[in-house]
Design a protein around this motif. Structure first.
Motif, short mmCIF file in Angstrom:
data_model
loop_
_atom_site.label_atom_id
_atom_site.label_comp_id
_atom_site.label_asym_id
_atom_site.label_seq_id
_atom_site.Cartn_x
_atom_site.Cartn_y
_atom_site.Cartn_z
N GLY A 61 59.50 17.03 119.40
CA GLY A 61 58.22 16.43 119.74
C GLY A 61 57.93 16.49 121.23
N LYS A 62 56.78 15.92 121.60
CA LYS A 62 56.36 15.86 123.00
C LYS A 62 56.44 14.41 123.47
CE LYS A 62 53.24 19.68 123.76
NZ LYS A 62 51.92 20.06 124.26
N TYR A 63 56.94 14.24 124.71
CA TYR A 63 57.07 12.92 125.29
C TYR A 63 56.57 12.97 126.73
CZ TYR A 63 60.24 12.46 121.35
OH TYR A 63 60.79 12.47 120.10
N PRO A 64 56.11 11.85 127.25
CA PRO A 64 55.71 11.84 128.66
C PRO A 64 56.93 12.03 129.56
CG PRO A 64 55.45 9.65 127.67
CD PRO A 64 55.88 10.58 126.58
N LEU A 65 56.71 12.59 130.72
CA LEU A 65 57.80 12.91 131.64
C LEU A 65 58.69 11.70 131.93
CD1 LEU A 65 59.04 15.11 133.41
CD2 LEU A 65 57.47 14.41 135.23
N PHE A 66 58.09 10.53 132.18
CA PHE A 66 58.90 9.35 132.50
C PHE A 66 59.84 9.01 131.34
CE2 PHE A 66 55.74 7.07 130.03
CZ PHE A 66 56.46 6.03 129.47
N TRP A 95 60.67 22.16 133.46
CA TRP A 95 60.21 21.26 134.52
C TRP A 95 61.35 21.00 135.50
CZ3 TRP A 95 61.11 16.98 137.30
CH2 TRP A 95 60.04 16.39 137.97
N ILE A 96 62.54 20.71 134.99
CA ILE A 96 63.70 20.45 135.84
C ILE A 96 64.03 21.67 136.68
CG2 ILE A 96 66.20 19.98 135.83
CD1 ILE A 96 64.51 17.51 135.22
N GLU A 97 64.02 22.85 136.07
CA GLU A 97 64.31 24.09 136.81
C GLU A 97 63.31 24.29 137.94
OE1 GLU A 97 64.73 27.61 134.41
OE2 GLU A 97 65.99 26.54 132.97
N ARG A 98 62.03 24.10 137.64
CA ARG A 98 60.97 24.27 138.65
C ARG A 98 61.11 23.24 139.77
NH1 ARG A 98 56.23 27.11 136.87
NH2 ARG A 98 55.58 26.88 139.02
N TYR A 99 61.42 22.00 139.41
CA TYR A 99 61.60 20.94 140.40
C TYR A 99 62.76 21.28 141.34
CZ TYR A 99 62.35 16.24 142.33
OH TYR A 99 62.51 15.17 143.17
N GLY A 135 61.88 14.92 151.30
CA GLY A 135 60.43 14.75 151.18
C GLY A 135 59.96 14.90 149.75
N ARG A 136 58.70 14.58 149.55
CA ARG A 136 58.07 14.65 148.22
C ARG A 136 57.94 16.11 147.79
NH1 ARG A 136 52.57 14.78 147.18
NH2 ARG A 136 52.27 14.63 149.42
N SER A 137 58.39 16.40 146.58
CA SER A 137 58.38 17.77 146.06
C SER A 137 56.96 18.31 145.88
CB SER A 137 59.10 17.82 144.71
OG SER A 137 59.03 19.11 144.15
N VAL A 138 56.82 19.61 146.10
CA VAL A 138 55.53 20.25 145.82
C VAL A 138 55.32 20.42 144.32
CG1 VAL A 138 55.38 21.46 148.03
CG2 VAL A 138 56.45 22.59 146.09
N TRP A 139 56.39 20.34 143.55
CA TRP A 139 56.28 20.46 142.10
C TRP A 139 55.92 19.10 141.52
CZ3 TRP A 139 55.08 23.72 138.62
CH2 TRP A 139 55.38 23.50 137.28
N THR A 140 54.68 18.93 141.09
CA THR A 140 54.21 17.61 140.66
C THR A 140 53.64 17.60 139.25
OG1 THR A 140 52.03 18.03 141.62
CG2 THR A 140 53.65 16.90 143.01
N LYS A 141 53.86 18.66 138.49
CA LYS A 141 53.29 18.71 137.14
C LYS A 141 53.72 17.49 136.32
CE LYS A 141 52.95 21.41 133.02
NZ LYS A 141 53.67 21.92 131.95
N ARG A 142 52.76 16.91 135.65
CA ARG A 142 53.02 15.73 134.81
C ARG A 142 52.50 16.01 133.41
NH1 ARG A 142 56.01 14.56 138.44
NH2 ARG A 142 55.70 12.98 140.00
N GLY A 143 52.59 15.02 132.56
CA GLY A 143 52.03 15.15 131.22
C GLY A 143 53.09 15.01 130.14
N TRP A 144 52.69 15.36 128.94
CA TRP A 144 53.57 15.31 127.78
C TRP A 144 54.26 16.65 127.64
CZ3 TRP A 144 53.56 11.26 123.89
CH2 TRP A 144 52.85 10.12 124.30
N LEU A 145 55.58 16.61 127.44
CA LEU A 145 56.36 17.84 127.43
C LEU A 145 57.28 17.90 126.21
CD1 LEU A 145 57.58 17.64 131.15
CD2 LEU A 145 55.60 18.90 130.31
N THR A 146 57.47 19.13 125.71
CA THR A 146 58.48 19.36 124.68
C THR A 146 59.85 19.44 125.37
OG1 THR A 146 58.37 21.76 124.89
CG2 THR A 146 56.86 20.72 123.29
N ARG A 147 60.89 19.54 124.58
CA ARG A 147 62.24 19.68 125.12
C ARG A 147 62.32 20.91 126.04
NH1 ARG A 147 66.64 22.65 124.46
NH2 ARG A 147 68.67 21.65 124.61
N ILE A 200 65.27 8.64 128.84
CA ILE A 200 66.22 9.03 127.79
C ILE A 200 67.42 9.77 128.40
CG2 ILE A 200 66.56 10.53 125.78
CD1 ILE A 200 63.56 9.95 125.10
N MET A 201 67.14 10.73 129.29
CA MET A 201 68.22 11.53 129.87
C MET A 201 69.14 10.70 130.76
SD MET A 201 67.96 14.45 128.47
CE MET A 201 67.45 13.49 127.07
#
Length: 184
Positions: free
Chosen positions: A97-102, A27-31, A9-21, A107-108
């Motif tokens: 720098g900061k990049y959007p989540l997508f 974000w990955i740990e929380r997801y 199912g769809r995760s409850v962790w939905t934070k989006r935005g621009w993120l540093t490394r 990149i990864m």
């Protein structure tokens, strides 16, 4: 012989935005530590596939286990790291720098494809082959269901095809059940 792959199912962790490394790593740990939304509509066909299972496999990740609990609270499940999502490599320290989540994911996954990470593409394909063999062996005794993850389900479906299994449609939306049948 039937094998059904379901994306969690769809995760409850939905934070989006621009993120540093560092924020992306968090974000990955929380997801990975999050369950799934309990108020989503789960298709009846997906529920029926789980109820008909002779064995239900899940990955150790919470979103897979939680999905199994929501689909069939009384079903016995077998947890196996064999069905875990393909992990992303750690972001390189030189990536500032900061990049959007997508973009982080893009990149990864590119780095993963060209061989970076603990389980690069080649190793993930080998694990998918091993997982397919496990499922085919269990399918001899009844309907097998896996509640897994989008990318790994994709790799697993390719391996199942090499074992002579076929599915009419293959999409990996949340809660979607795709049943593979062995061709004669």
């Amino acid at each position: 012989m039937n094998i059904t792959l379901i994306r969690h199912g769809r995760s409850v962790w939905t934070k989006r935005g621009w993120l540093t490394r560092e924020q992306f790593c968090e974000w990955i740990e929380r997801y990975d530590a999050s369950g799934v939304c309990e108020d989503d509509d789960i298709p009846m066909a997906t529920r029926e596939k789980v109820r008909d299972a002779s064995i239900l496999f899940v990955s150790p990740l919470l979103r897979s286990r939680h999905s199994a609990e929501l689909l069939c609270p009384s079903c016995p499940i077998e947890q196996s790291a064999l069905f875990s999502e393909v992990p992303l490599p750690d972001p390189p320290k030189w990536l500032k720098g900061k990049y959007p989540l997508f973009l982080w994911f893009l990149i990864m996954r590119f780095l993963w494809l060209i061989g970076f990470g603990d389980e690069p593409y080649i190793k993930a394909k080998q694990r998918a082959k091993q997982a397919a063999e496990t499922l085919v062996n269990h399918a001899a005794n009844g309907h097998v269901v896996v509640i897994g993850h989008g990318l790994f389900n994709h790799l697993l479906s390719k391996s199942l095809r090499k074992h002579g299994f076929y599915a009419r449609k293959v999409r990996w939306k949340h809660w979607e059940a795709v049943t593979f049948e062995r061709r004669s």
